[in-house]
Design an enzyme around this catalytic site. Structure first.
Site, PDB file in Angstrom:
ATOM      1  N   THR A 233     -15.829  26.768  12.126  1.00  0.00           N
ATOM      2  CA  THR A 233     -16.854  27.269  13.033  1.00  0.00           C
ATOM      3  C   THR A 233     -16.488  26.950  14.475  1.00  0.00           C
ATOM      4  O   THR A 233     -16.243  25.802  14.816  1.00  0.00           O
ATOM      5  CB  THR A 233     -18.220  26.648  12.688  1.00  0.00           C
ATOM      6  OG1 THR A 233     -18.497  26.877  11.313  1.00  0.00           O
ATOM      7  CG2 THR A 233     -19.307  27.266  13.538  1.00  0.00           C
TER       8      THR A 233
ATOM      9  N   ASP B 178     -11.609  23.044  13.073  1.00  0.00           N
ATOM     10  CA  ASP B 178     -12.841  23.359  12.370  1.00  0.00           C
ATOM     11  C   ASP B 178     -12.945  24.871  12.255  1.00  0.00           C
ATOM     12  O   ASP B 178     -12.475  25.594  13.131  1.00  0.00           O
ATOM     13  CB  ASP B 178     -14.035  22.793  13.149  1.00  0.00           C
ATOM     14  CG  ASP B 178     -15.322  22.840  12.343  1.00  0.00           C
ATOM     15  OD1 ASP B 178     -15.248  23.164  11.147  1.00  0.00           O
ATOM     16  OD2 ASP B 178     -16.388  22.561  12.916  1.00  0.00           O
TER      17      ASP B 178
ATOM     18  N   ASP C 130     -16.068  20.848  18.229  1.00  0.00           N
ATOM     19  CA  ASP C 130     -17.101  21.171  19.215  1.00  0.00           C
ATOM     20  C   ASP C 130     -18.434  20.513  18.901  1.00  0.00           C
ATOM     21  O   ASP C 130     -19.354  20.575  19.700  1.00  0.00           O
ATOM     22  CB  ASP C 130     -17.289  22.684  19.335  1.00  0.00           C
ATOM     23  CG  ASP C 130     -17.693  23.318  18.015  1.00  0.00           C
ATOM     24  OD1 ASP C 130     -17.773  22.595  17.002  1.00  0.00           O
ATOM     25  OD2 ASP C 130     -17.943  24.532  17.987  1.00  0.00           O
TER      26      ASP C 130
END
Length: 795
Positions: free
Chosen positions: A311, A309, A548
């Site tokens: 971010t 990802d 996350d």
């Protein structure tokens, strides 16, 4: 209305919910009504000792050791020390790993927020008691079972329990079960099942167990061991009969049979595998990387596609507010943005950045309703008494394709900035059955420009994966242009044409081809992440997925290896095999490198041990068929095994190794071990047979001749296995050869090991046969390697 929150607790405290009192908590603790489930990050001390001492192979070696002690001399029982070495090293290494894992497991646990005496408190999971009032926010993992007491847009994903990915809305009175997690909104619930009664107890135990579950590596080793077990008993009987018929006494026949059988047992192979796995876990633990399952070490080595990802992986979790561009001066855009950010009950990183960077103070507008952010809607909002309803979301979701403001947002996004839109929507829109329709009537008021912080270690990490042949795919829920700009700034291959996931085909095969041709994907929803993992796997890739957020959980579950950031939600950490507790993307190269080190080195070690097994079988069968005395005493084979297998295997198993993992562990090991074992067995027996049949030398001289021949061949096999050569590998081979020469040169050592190389002619003949066998083996292995490469290139 209850507004649960992770940082600002005043709304929860003002709601009137008091939770349990200190006296009530004490009563429940005294009644053992707590969530204190024994942590299973590793085996207990008793289990470790039992697993390493009471093994099938220790039993076999122990039985053979007892027989030698009864019928032979104590020097021939030196191989019994393997029992102590195996058990001691195994126990010590696993205890070290246990201590590391237990410490890391404590660090990795997510605290639980509960109401106690009218105040919000954060507790360890095991400190939750029956009837506690637990506060939930987006991303929280539900750790015990209970009933919802209050809900503020609470939506729960129960996919870990039911397999259904759709979020389930929860209202007061609804049941929530441990193992599920919050994807939107918040609320409170009352704990009704805690400890072993809760489903979470089984989930946590399964997720964090220090295990050696099924893997190609362990399955292959177990196959080898099973075959050897089948061969031991008939071989031992054949050897005993043949030794007894060569006019040896009962005791000498027993010792001869034991000498032939004991070397068949690759007792060190399992030991070295366990050590390599355990040391890998400890090494990664020192880098703040929690390995929740030992087989994950093997998975690390096989990864060839890494899905990340943007971010939290390429960029740091936090963002900075760059500017607010007002689009309609007739609307109170800055005030509305300040009020919306201040009124978010559970702000994500984006809203926190807006709140911290905005120079406008909260106007204090009274809130009548809020809608939390969800990955499906891609917006959040709030309704204010007398000030209208406002939402904040992605530009390409809230603005039409032909809108000039959207084009402005895309131009900014193409430079790597993240752009959101503040828009006003009609009052009452939030009450609509499908809130997704709200965006159709959105009136844009301002563009919110956020600057993302690129992790300083990201460029070198991506460069490492490119060098190692691991393809990196950036899969993000953000705007494709923004994600692509960041990926291009990091020189990620195939990042020139970012793909909008909303245009991806549903067909797995077509999706797989798109994934092969591109490396950046934006606007990916949770179900698509899961589908993309499956599409890559359909092409034969071994896929690692990092994440996350709660929207990553489904993909983490389906990936071959799930990697969670330590700051991520409790749900992602529960399903991931690897947790990066320091949240550092730079740890991943060490993770992959450790897996490759373990897998590549275990294959080298397996070649050594299986070669010994094969030549032991060949020698035993030839001795049985030719009715001659077994050429070795157990002490001879102990010396050879220690110098050419045991000691070198320990160093090889722990050495650096960046070789790419390949499938076909069992066939590849057999292609080396079988010809090497045949060469060692046949050449050694030939030299011994010539010495014993055509000369009048005593058995001690003939066995010394066989020992010289076998050592020469096995040291050459070690040299072949140690390739590609470098200074320390060649030094290891030379050191083992020098150690053997020391044994021959020192009188008391020579006497201890019953070596009498007195017949120079026999010794030279045996060494010449061994040298010829070594040359033939080298050419045979090169021929096999050439043919394998030819088959692979033609296929």
């Amino acid at each position: 209305m209850l507004h649960p929150t992770g940082g600002d607790v005043t709304d929860v405290e003002r709601s009137g919910a008091r939770g349990l009192t200190a006296a009530q908590v004490s009563e429940r603790v005294a009644a053992n009504q707590t969530n204190d489930v024994p942590r299973r990050s590793s085996r207990s001390l008793a289990e470790i000792v039992r697993a390493n001492v009471f093994t099938r192979f220790n039993a076999l070696i122990g039985t053979l050791f007892v027989l030698v002690m009864i019928f032979g001399q104590w020097q021939d029982g030196l191989f019994g020390g393997v029992i102590l070495a195996n058990s001691a090293i195994g126990v010590i290494q696993e205890l070290r790993a246990k201590r590391t894992l237990d410490k890391l497991a404590v660090v990795g646990e997510t605290p639980v927020r509960v109401m106690r005496d009218g105040a919000l408190a954060e507790l360890a999971q095991q400190d939750v008691v029956l009837d506690d009032l637990i506060v939930l926010g987006s991303g929280d993992k539900i750790v015990v079972d209970g009933t919802v007491a209050a809900s503020h847009g609470l939506e729960v994903d129960e996919s870990l329990l039911t397999g259904e990915a759709d979020a389930v809305s929860k209202t007061p009175g609804d049941e929530v079960r441990s193992g599920s997690f919050v994807v939107a909104g918040g609320g409170t619930f009352t704990a009704e099942k805690v400890g072993r009664e809760a489903y979470a107890a089984r989930l946590v135990e399964e997720a964090s167990r220090f295990s050696l579950s099924h893997s190609e590596l362990m399955a292959g080793i177990n196959r080898f061991l099973k075959y050897v077990t089948w061969l031991i008993i008939p071989t031992a009987i054949l050897l005993f009969i043949s030794q007894f018929r060569t006019s040896l006494g009962f005791g000498e026949a027993i010792v001869g049979a034991v000498a032939g059988v004991v070397t068949m047992i690759p007792e060190g192979l399992v030991l070295m595998t366990s050590i390599a796995f355990a040391v890998g876990v400890v090494r990664l633990g020192r880098r703040h990387c929690l390995v929740q399952e030992l087989p994950a070490i093997e998975g690390l080595a096989r990864v060839d596609v890494l899905c990340v990802d943007k971010t939290g992986t390429l960029t740091e979790p936090g963002m900075d507010l760059d500017e607010v561009i007002v689009l309609d001066k007739d609307l109170p855009a800055r005030q509305a943005l300040a009020a919306t950010a201040a009124g978010d009950p559970d702000p994500n990183a984006t809203m926190r950045a807006v709140k911290e960077g905005l120079d406008e103070h909260d106007p204090g507008w009274p809130i009548t309703e809020t809608v939390p952010f969800s990955s499906a809607r891609k917006w959040s909002g709030a309704a204010f008494d007398g000030q209208g309803s406002w939402i904040v979301g992605a530009a390409d979701v809230l603005l039409g394709s032909g809108d000039a403001h959207r084009q402005q947002a895309e131009r900014l996004g193409s430079t790597g900035l993240r752009v959101l839109v503040l828009a006003r929507v009609p009052d009452g829109s939030f009450a609509a059955p499908d809130r997704l329709d709200v965006t159709a009537s959105a009136e844009p008021a301002a563009l919110i420009v956020l600057r993302q912080r690129i992790r300083p270690e990201a460029p070198k990490t991506l460069e490492y994966f490119a060098e190692q042949g691991v393809a990196v795919k950036v899969i993000s829920g953000d705007n494709p242009a923004s994600v692509g700009a960041i990926a291009r700034s990091l020189n990620l291959p195939q990042a020139e044409h970012p793909v909008d996931a909303r245009t991806l085909p549903d067909d797995i095969e077509a999706m797989a081809q798109t994934l092969e041709d591109n490396s950046v994907f934006g606007r990916v929803d949770p179900q698509q992440k899961r589908a993309m993992v499956k599409a890559l796997q359909s092409r034969g890739h071994t896929v690692a997925m990092t994440g996350d957020g709660v929207n990553d959980v489904l993909a983490l579950k389906d990936a071959d290896l799930g990697v969670s950031m330590g700051s991520g939600s409790g749900a992602t950490r529960a399903v991931a095999q690897i947790v990066l507790l320091d949240n550092s993307f730079a740890t991943l190269p060490h993770v992959v490198g450790e897996g490759r080190r373990v897998l590549g080195n275990i294959e080298r070690v397996a070649n050594l041990f299986l070669t010994k097994t094969v030549y032991s079988i060949i020698l035993a069968v030839l001795v049985g068929l030719m009715h001659v005395r077994f050429p070795f005493l157990p002490r001879h084979l102990t010396l050879i095994s220690s110098l050419t297998i045991g000691i070198p295997a320990f160093f090889l198993a722990l050495a650096p190794n960046l070789e790419r993992a390949r499938p076909g562990f069992v066939p590849r090991v057999l292609r080396f071990a079988v010809p090497a074992g045949f060469a060692c067995g046949i050449a050694t027996f030939a030299g011994y047979f010539l010495a014993s049949e055509f000369t009048a030398s005593p058995f001690s001289a003939n066995s010394s001749t066989a020992t010289l021949a076998l050592f020469f061949l096995t040291i050459w096999v070690l040299a072949l296995i140690a390739r590609p050569w470098n200074w320390w590998r060649l030094g290891l081979v030379v050191a083992m050869g020098v150690a053997f020469l020391v044994v021959l040169a020192v009188p008391w050592l020579r006497e201890f090991f019953a070596l009498r190389p007195d017949n120079l002619q026999n010794d030279l003949v045996a060494l010449a046969i061994a040298a010829g066998a070594a040359v033939m083996l080298t050419f045979a292995l090169r021929w096999d390697k050439w043919m394998t490469r030819l088959r692979n290139s033609s296929g």
